[in-house]
Design a protein around this motif. Structure first.
Motif, short mmCIF file in Angstrom:
data_model
loop_
_atom_site.label_atom_id
_atom_site.label_comp_id
_atom_site.label_asym_id
_atom_site.label_seq_id
_atom_site.Cartn_x
_atom_site.Cartn_y
_atom_site.Cartn_z
N LEU A 141 0.87 -1.19 -0.04
CA LEU A 141 -0.23 -0.01 0.04
C LEU A 141 0.67 1.24 -0.04
N TYR A 142 1.64 1.27 0.81
CA TYR A 142 2.73 2.35 0.90
C TYR A 142 3.33 2.77 -0.44
N TYR A 143 3.91 1.89 -0.76
CA TYR A 143 4.88 1.89 -2.01
C TYR A 143 3.67 2.35 -3.24
N TRP A 144 2.66 1.72 -3.62
CA TRP A 144 1.57 2.17 -4.44
C TRP A 144 1.32 3.57 -4.19
N LEU A 145 1.07 4.06 -3.18
CA LEU A 145 0.54 5.55 -2.83
C LEU A 145 1.55 6.31 -3.38
N ALA A 146 2.96 5.96 -2.64
CA ALA A 146 4.08 6.84 -3.01
C ALA A 146 4.35 6.92 -4.42
N ALA A 147 4.10 5.89 -5.37
CA ALA A 147 4.50 5.73 -6.77
C ALA A 147 3.27 6.80 -7.47
N HIS A 148 2.35 7.11 -6.66
CA HIS A 148 1.30 7.95 -7.37
C HIS A 148 1.17 9.19 -6.73
N GLY A 149 2.27 9.54 -5.95
CA GLY A 149 2.15 10.84 -5.42
C GLY A 149 1.70 11.14 -4.16
N VAL A 150 1.24 10.36 -3.42
CA VAL A 150 0.54 10.37 -2.27
C VAL A 150 1.37 9.86 -1.28
N HIS A 151 1.72 10.69 -0.11
CA HIS A 151 2.58 10.11 1.01
C HIS A 151 1.62 9.30 1.76
N PRO A 152 1.97 8.14 2.22
CA PRO A 152 1.32 7.15 2.96
C PRO A 152 1.14 7.36 4.18
N LEU A 153 2.04 8.41 4.88
CA LEU A 153 1.84 8.70 6.27
C LEU A 153 1.38 9.79 6.68
N ARG A 154 1.54 11.03 5.40
CA ARG A 154 0.89 12.35 6.04
C ARG A 154 -0.32 12.51 5.00
N LEU A 342 16.56 -25.38 -7.49
CA LEU A 342 16.88 -24.35 -6.66
C LEU A 342 17.06 -23.08 -7.70
N PRO A 343 16.22 -22.05 -7.37
CA PRO A 343 16.54 -20.72 -8.34
C PRO A 343 17.82 -20.13 -8.18
N ALA A 344 18.35 -19.21 -8.68
CA ALA A 344 19.33 -18.30 -8.56
C ALA A 344 19.28 -17.65 -7.34
N GLU A 345 20.29 -17.16 -6.43
CA GLU A 345 20.34 -16.55 -5.28
C GLU A 345 19.99 -15.05 -5.69
N ARG A 346 20.45 -14.46 -6.76
CA ARG A 346 20.07 -13.20 -7.12
C ARG A 346 19.08 -12.97 -8.28
N HIS A 347 18.11 -11.97 -8.14
CA HIS A 347 17.02 -11.77 -8.92
C HIS A 347 16.70 -10.27 -9.31
N ALA A 348 16.80 -9.74 -10.10
CA ALA A 348 16.31 -8.36 -10.25
C ALA A 348 14.76 -8.30 -10.45
N ALA A 349 14.12 -7.36 -9.89
CA ALA A 349 12.85 -6.96 -10.10
C ALA A 349 12.65 -5.53 -10.47
N THR A 350 11.59 -5.16 -11.26
CA THR A 350 11.36 -4.00 -11.69
C THR A 350 10.08 -3.59 -11.29
N PHE A 351 10.12 -2.58 -10.32
CA PHE A 351 8.68 -2.26 -9.62
C PHE A 351 7.92 -1.16 -10.53
N CYS A 352 6.63 -0.77 -10.04
CA CYS A 352 5.74 0.03 -10.59
C CYS A 352 6.22 1.24 -11.04
N ASP A 353 7.49 1.70 -10.14
CA ASP A 353 7.80 3.08 -10.46
C ASP A 353 9.00 3.19 -11.25
N ALA A 354 9.46 1.92 -11.69
CA ALA A 354 10.61 1.76 -12.79
C ALA A 354 11.86 1.59 -11.85
#
Length: 373
Positions: A141-154, A342-354
Motif C-alpha cells: 500500500l505504501y509503495y503504491w501510494l508513493a508511486a502515485h504521489g500520495v504520501h502514505p503517512l501524511r 533451486l533458483p538463482a540467489e540473485r534476482h532483479a525485479a522492476t517495480f511499478c515506479d521503474a
C-alpha cells in the motif's frame, strides 16, 4: 544416516493460518495428509488476525504458520511489539493480493482520474486499511501510494484491520479502501462496496507474499521436523500447480472452518489471474520450485522499506539479519531431497515506479527514494 533422511523429532504439528485464499497450501497438506510420507501430521489452527498468529508463534501455542513475510521481519526487529528470533522456512506463494477502494473512488480512477486526484475528492484524509504494521500489505500500500504521489503517512490515515473484517468495514463506511489478500476484494466487489484498483503483482511482479514461518529456536531444536514440514509444503504447493486441483480445493476453502466464504467468490481469483484481470499475474504456489526459495534479498527488501518509512533507524547489519532469518541452508537440504530445483540467489525485479531491486546495494537503493518518512 544422511541428515535429510533423519526422522522428524516432532510428529504432530500445529500450524496457524488466517482466513485467506493463499492459505491453500496448508489446507491441501492437512486435508490430503501429505505429511504422512514425511513422518508428520498437521493440525490446522485458524487465527482471527495476524497479531494472533504472532502471539501464538511466540508463546508456542502453534509451531509454525502461514504468515506475512513482513510479520516475520517485524518480530525479528522488534518493531511495534515483542522481539524474538524468527525463521522463514520457505515462500508459500507469490502475487494474489490487491488494493480495493470505495466504489466512488474506484469509479473515479477507472474513469481516468489520478489516484491523487481521486483521493482529494474526499476533502479529508482517506482512511485505508492494511493488515499488520510491518506486513506485506502495509508495504504494498505504501509503495503504491508513493508511486502515485500520495504520501502514505501524511496524506492518508493508515489503520490495521484483520483481513476478514475488511469488506464489512468498507460496507459500513469506516474505510475508504484496503490492501489485503483474497477473497476479501472479491467479497467487497460482490457487496458493491468497492472496486479493485490495483493488483500487487502490478507493484512488484511475482513478489513474495506469505511464508512458512516459525521461531528460530524451533528450527534449531527440530531441524528434521522443519525439513519434513518444508517437504510437505513443497508437495502441497506442487499439487496446486494444477488448475483442476485449485478448483477442487476451493470447495474446502469455502467451509466455515477455513474461509467461510462462498466458493464462487474464491474461485475466480485463485484459479485464474485474479479473476481474469488482464493486468494481473496469477497467484503462484510452486512453478517447479521457483516460487518457494527464501531468497535473502527478498527479506532485505522489507528492511529497506522499514527504513524508508521511519519504522527502523537502528544501526544494524541489515543483510546479516536477513541471512539469519531466511533459512536457505535448511530449505536447500529439503528441496534437494525432494528433487526440487533451486533458483538463482540473485534476482532483479522492476517495480511499478521503474525502480529495480536486486539486493546488491541496499543503501543506494534506499537513498534513491524521493518520498520517505
Amino acid at each position: 544416516m544422511n541428515i535429510t533422511s533423519s526422522p522428524p523429532e516432532r510428529t504432530h504439528l500445529r500450524l496457524g493460518f488466517v482466513a485467506l485464499s493463499d492459505a491453500a497450501p496448508l489446507a491441501v497438506a492437512a486435508l490430503r495428509e501429505l505429511g504422512a510420507r514425511h513422518g508428520i501430521a498437521i493440525e490446522l489452527c485458524r487465527q482471527p488476525s495476524w497479531a494472533a498468529v504472532r502471539d501464538k508463534l511466540l508463546s508456542g501455542e502453534i509451531d509454525a504458520a502461514h504468515a506475512l513475510y513482513g510479520l516475520v521481519y517485524g518480530v525479528q526487529l522488534g518493531i511495534g511489539g515483542p522481539q524474538a528470533d524468527m525463521a522463514v522456512l520457505m515462500v508459500l506463494n507469490r502475487n494474489g493480493q490487491a488494493i480495493t477502494l470505495s466504489r466512488p473512488l474506484a469509479d473515479a480512477i477507472r474513469g481516468g482520474a489520478s489516484v491523487k486526484d481521486a483521493l482529494r475528492t474526499l476533502e479529508r484524509k482517506p482512511v485505508i486499511a492494511q493488515t499488520f504494521p510491518t506486513g506485506t500489505h502495509a508495504m504494498w500500500l505504501y509503495y503504491w501510494l508513493a508511486a502515485h504521489g500520495v504520501h502514505p503517512l501524511r496524506d492518508v490515515q493508515s489503520v490495521v484491520i484483520p483481513p476478514p473484517r475488511m469488506a464489512d468495514a468498507l460496507v459500513e463506511g469506516a474505510l475508504d479502501g484496503f490492501c489485503a489478500g483474497e477473497p476479501w476484494h472479491a467479497v467487497a466487489e460482490a457487496r458493491n462496496a468497492g472496486g479493485t484498483v490495483a493488483y500487487t503483482s502490478e507493484i512488484w511482479p511475482d513478489h513474495p507474499e506469505k511464508v512458512l514461518a516459525c521461531r528460530r529456536d524451533f528450527a534449531a531444536l527440530y531441524p528434521a521436523t522443519a525439513r519434513a514440514l518444508v517437504r510437505t509444503m513443497l508437495d502441497a504447493c506442487a499439487w496446486l500447480d494444477s488448475t483442476a486441483h485449485r478448483t477442487e480445493i476451493v470447495q474446502a476453502l469455502a467451509s466455515e472452518t477455513l474461509l467461510g466464504v462462498p466458493s464462487r467468490l474464491i474461485e475466480p481469483r485463485l484459479v485464474a489471474a485474479d479473476g481474469g484481470a488482464a493486468r494481473a499475474l496469477p497467484v503462484r504456489f510452486f512453478d517447479g520450485g521457483a516460487v518457494n526459495y527464501p531468497r535473502v534479498s527478498d527479506g532485505l527488501w522489507f528492511i529497506t522499506q522499514y527504513r524508508r518509512w521511519g519504522l527502523l533507524d537502528a544501526d544494524i547489519d541489515d543483510a546479516g539479519i536477513a541471512a539469519s532469518v531466511n533459512q536457505t541452508a535448511l530449505y536447500r537440504d529439503a528441496a534437494q531431497a525432494a528433487g526440487v530445483a533451486l533458483p538463482a540467489e540473485r534476482h532483479a525485479a522492476t517495480f511499478c515506479d521503474a525502480r529495480v531491486w536486486d539486493g546488491g546495494d541496499a543503501a543506494a537503493y534506499l537513498a534513491g527514494f524521493e518520498m520517505r518518512a
